[in-house]
Design an enzyme around this catalytic site. Structure first.
Site, PDB file in Angstrom:
ATOM      1  N   LYS A   1      74.701 102.280  34.463  1.00 17.96           N
ATOM      2  CA  LYS A   1      73.211 102.018  34.005  1.00 17.96           C
ATOM      3  C   LYS A   1      72.318 102.197  35.101  1.00 17.96           C
ATOM      4  O   LYS A   1      71.004 102.613  34.823  1.00 17.96           O
ATOM      5  CB  LYS A   1      73.224 100.497  33.521  1.00 17.96           C
ATOM      6  CG  LYS A   1      72.163  99.972  32.856  1.00 17.96           C
ATOM      7  CD  LYS A   1      72.354  98.395  32.597  1.00 17.96           C
ATOM      8  CE  LYS A   1      71.511  97.879  31.263  1.00 17.96           C
ATOM      9  NZ  LYS A   1      71.757  96.504  30.942  1.00 17.96           N
TER      10      LYS A   1
ATOM     11  N   PHE B   1      53.906  85.394  11.135  1.00 18.46           N
ATOM     12  CA  PHE B   1      55.096  84.699  10.805  1.00 18.46           C
ATOM     13  C   PHE B   1      55.008  83.968   9.325  1.00 18.46           C
ATOM     14  O   PHE B   1      55.853  83.176   9.168  1.00 18.46           O
ATOM     15  CB  PHE B   1      55.759  83.889  11.943  1.00 18.46           C
ATOM     16  CG  PHE B   1      56.188  84.665  13.016  1.00 18.46           C
ATOM     17  CD1 PHE B   1      55.332  85.434  13.869  1.00 18.46           C
ATOM     18  CD2 PHE B   1      57.664  84.729  12.958  1.00 18.46           C
ATOM     19  CE1 PHE B   1      55.761  86.274  14.810  1.00 18.46           C
ATOM     20  CE2 PHE B   1      58.077  85.516  14.074  1.00 18.46           C
ATOM     21  CZ  PHE B   1      57.181  86.329  15.172  1.00 18.46           C
TER      22      PHE B   1
ATOM     23  N   CYS C   1      67.397  86.661  19.690  1.00 18.77           N
ATOM     24  CA  CYS C   1      66.794  85.265  20.123  1.00 18.77           C
ATOM     25  C   CYS C   1      66.893  84.307  19.188  1.00 18.77           C
ATOM     26  O   CYS C   1      67.450  83.041  19.249  1.00 18.77           O
ATOM     27  CB  CYS C   1      65.363  85.802  20.456  1.00 18.77           C
ATOM     28  SG  CYS C   1      65.509  87.013  21.851  1.00 18.77           S
TER      29      CYS C   1
ATOM     30  N   ASP D   1      71.729  95.056  38.820  1.00 19.67           N
ATOM     31  CA  ASP D   1      72.746  94.914  37.527  1.00 19.67           C
ATOM     32  C   ASP D   1      74.291  95.186  37.981  1.00 19.67           C
ATOM     33  O   ASP D   1      74.347  95.855  39.247  1.00 19.67           O
ATOM     34  CB  ASP D   1      72.296  95.859  36.552  1.00 19.67           C
ATOM     35  CG  ASP D   1      72.869  95.436  35.150  1.00 19.67           C
ATOM     36  OD1 ASP D   1      72.226  94.862  34.407  1.00 19.67           O
ATOM     37  OD2 ASP D   1      74.020  95.571  34.608  1.00 19.67           O
TER      38      ASP D   1
ATOM     39  N   THR E   1      67.051  82.431  28.825  1.00 22.32           N
ATOM     40  CA  THR E   1      66.969  81.351  28.068  1.00 22.32           C
ATOM     41  C   THR E   1      68.199  80.460  28.119  1.00 22.32           C
ATOM     42  O   THR E   1      69.017  80.767  27.917  1.00 22.32           O
ATOM     43  CB  THR E   1      66.652  81.518  26.606  1.00 22.32           C
ATOM     44  OG1 THR E   1      65.362  82.134  26.440  1.00 22.32           O
ATOM     45  CG2 THR E   1      66.385  80.430  25.412  1.00 22.32           C
TER      46      THR E   1
ATOM     47  N   LEU F   1      58.744  87.285  25.677  1.00 25.67           N
ATOM     48  CA  LEU F   1      58.203  88.817  25.311  1.00 25.67           C
ATOM     49  C   LEU F   1      58.906  89.126  23.880  1.00 25.67           C
ATOM     50  O   LEU F   1      60.169  88.623  23.538  1.00 25.67           O
ATOM     51  CB  LEU F   1      58.998  89.521  26.195  1.00 25.67           C
ATOM     52  CG  LEU F   1      58.754  89.220  27.734  1.00 25.67           C
ATOM     53  CD1 LEU F   1      59.537  90.227  28.900  1.00 25.67           C
ATOM     54  CD2 LEU F   1      57.214  89.462  28.027  1.00 25.67           C
TER      55      LEU F   1
ATOM     56  N   LYS G   1      64.199  94.343  13.514  1.00 22.18           N
ATOM     57  CA  LYS G   1      62.739  94.597  13.383  1.00 22.18           C
ATOM     58  C   LYS G   1      62.228  95.787  13.850  1.00 22.18           C
ATOM     59  O   LYS G   1      62.842  96.667  14.620  1.00 22.18           O
ATOM     60  CB  LYS G   1      62.049  93.462  13.922  1.00 22.18           C
ATOM     61  CG  LYS G   1      61.989  93.795  15.579  1.00 22.18           C
ATOM     62  CD  LYS G   1      61.191  92.481  15.989  1.00 22.18           C
ATOM     63  CE  LYS G   1      60.566  92.949  17.785  1.00 22.18           C
ATOM     64  NZ  LYS G   1      59.837  91.816  18.252  1.00 22.18           N
TER      65      LYS G   1
END
Ligand code: UGA
Length: 433
Positions: free
Chosen positions: A35, A252, A263, A30, A120, A153, A324
């Site tokens: 971090k 869902f 996402c 990274d 993605t 994931l 969520k």
């Protein structure tokens, strides 16, 4: 095998730690050195169930290490790119981080490498990268192969999803590379049929189509929930009735405030941008997004209607800030959107989230003066008589009815049992229930 994983966000860290857990030697890279320092001590910057344990395990058995050196990362034969590809202008993903990684890596290459794209990325990116490296290595004595291996994931359950995946998609036109990547997952001991081999283009589209389909399922059920409210049907019953058809399934189909997170909104926008750019006729995905943003207005309207359109004297308790449950991620959170809107309408808001740090919530809510972030579920302000449930955390299913005496409850996630709540003298409003 020796692997490098570029990017220590949700996807990269889970991927790196899980590969180390199943026996590989992994370097996670990274650019954020602070971090990395924390990660080397096993301190994870976000909440992800089971991740700390396997990171510590990997560090202890020396299979997992962290570095900011591209030179070191480029030594592995297989390199996973897991950097974020945030939403840019026109809904297209911003690939600056992605291409920075490519350029930082390539200057250290001097032998054959396989680059695996887990991020993605817009449709066609794998091919573009492969073409780029074919040109780049024309006069060199090594080859760079590119392979798509999209991640599926779920935040909050990502380690489990990695270890027990529904499927592993490998998108590559070179058979020998496909076999090598396939072998990486051997120690998961999963059924052969869970590996799905395809072209890079199909793999990229599989990822976008999967997320878009799940998001569309949510918007569909939310649209139906408005009809249920109108006719007096109950979405719990409708979900049961629909989901029992194996072709539909129960997952869902929970009506509520709609989807958020890093996402679904981003991937829908990206696929939609691709359709627009390439003049491919569209409509469904735009409506999925519209229904989702209307749902929050619908919920707020429901609350307003109960107070004769006047919330300005109301002090409201809100449960859940994350997009969520089982995560502390606030990105595109429907709760945060609702809170921001309600802060302009109501007198005062009290917000409680079981996982998200107070400072992180306050940072997200920047200038809003009439919001207090609580570190406990109930407010001691006796003037509060209204509770909103915005995230479906399990702990919100347990109520202390005494402390909620005289409240109206607006259940934005349909997690409570209406009869039980009403039996305790509390007014209940769900979404299509
Ligand atoms: C999603 C996909 O589920 C993963 O497969 C994918 O790998 C990931 O995106 C990604 O692209 O990285 P995630 O964003 O973690 O995972 O969240 P989900 O569990 O899919 O939930 C998304 C949203 O939908 C949440 O806000 C949730 O509250 C909402 N939701 C979910 C509903 O409103 N109703 C439902 O019935 C289910």
């Amino acid at each position: 095998m020796k692997l490098s994983v570029i990017g220590c966000g949700y996807v990269g860290l889970v991927t790196g730690a899980c590969f180390a857990e199943i026996g590989h030697e992994v370097v996670c890279l990274d650019i954020n050195k602070t971090k990395l320092k924390e990660l080397s001590r096993g301190n994870i910057p976000f909440h992800e169930r089971g991740l700390k344990k396997i990171v510590l395990n990997g560090i202890k058995n020396k299979r997992l290490s962290f570095s900011s050196s591209y030179k070191k990362a480029s030594l592995s034969d297989i390199i996973f790119i897991c950097v974020d590809t945030p939403m840019g202008s026109n809904g297209e993903p911003d690939l600056r981080n992605f291409y920075n990684v490519r350029d930082s890596l390539k200057q250290h290459f001097d032998s054959d490498k396989i680059i695996v794209i887990k991020s993605t990325v817009p449709l066609g990116t794998n091919k573009k990268l492969a073409d780029y490296f074919n040109k780049y290595t024309l006069n060199k004595n090594y080859m760079i192969s590119v392979c798509s291996n999209p991640e599926f994931l779920k935040e909050g359950d990502a380690v489990n999803d990695f270890m027990k995946p529904d499927r592993i998609v490998i998108g590559c036109d070179e058979e020998n590379i496909t076999l090598i990547i396939n072998k990486l997952y051997k120690n998961l001991n999963i059924a052969k049929k869970k590996f799905i081999f395809m072209s890079p283009q199909s793999a990229e589209l599989t990822k976008y189509a999967s997320n878009s389909f799940l998001a569309t399922k949510i918007s569909f059920i939310n649209e139906i929930s408005r009809v249920a409210d109108h006719i007096g049907a109950d979405m719990h019953q409708v979900k049961d009735g629909m989901g029992s058809d194996e072709r539909i399934g129960h997952d869902f189909l929970n009506a509520g405030l709609g989807f958020g997170g890093s996402c679904f909104p981003k991937d829908l926008a990206a696929l939609n941008a691709y359709q627009r750019k390439n003049k491919i006729s569209s409509g469904l995905l735009e409506q999925t997004v519209k229904v989702n943003s209307d749902q929050i207005k619908y919920f707020i309207k429901k609350i307003q209607n109960e107070y004769l359109l006047d919330l300005k004297n109301q002090r409201i308790l809100v449960w859940g800030a994350a997009f969520k449950p089982n995560t502390d991620d606030l990105r595109e959170s429907m709760s945060i959107k609702a809170v921001k809107k309600l802060s302009t309408l109501a007198n005062h808001l009290y917000l409680y989230d079981p996982l998200c740090r107070k400072s992180k919530i306050l940072k997200e809510l920047k200038n809003l003066k009439n919001i207090t972030v609580l570190d406990k579920k109930y407010s001691s302000d006796k003037r509060v008589k209204c509770l909103l449930i915005c995230t479906e955390f399990d702990e919100f299913k347990e109520l202390n009815f005494k402390l909620l005496n005289g409240y109206k409850i607006f259940d934005g996630r349909n997690i409570l049992n209406r009869n039980k709540v009403e039996k305790n003298g509390i007014e209940y409003f769900g979404i299509g229930t």
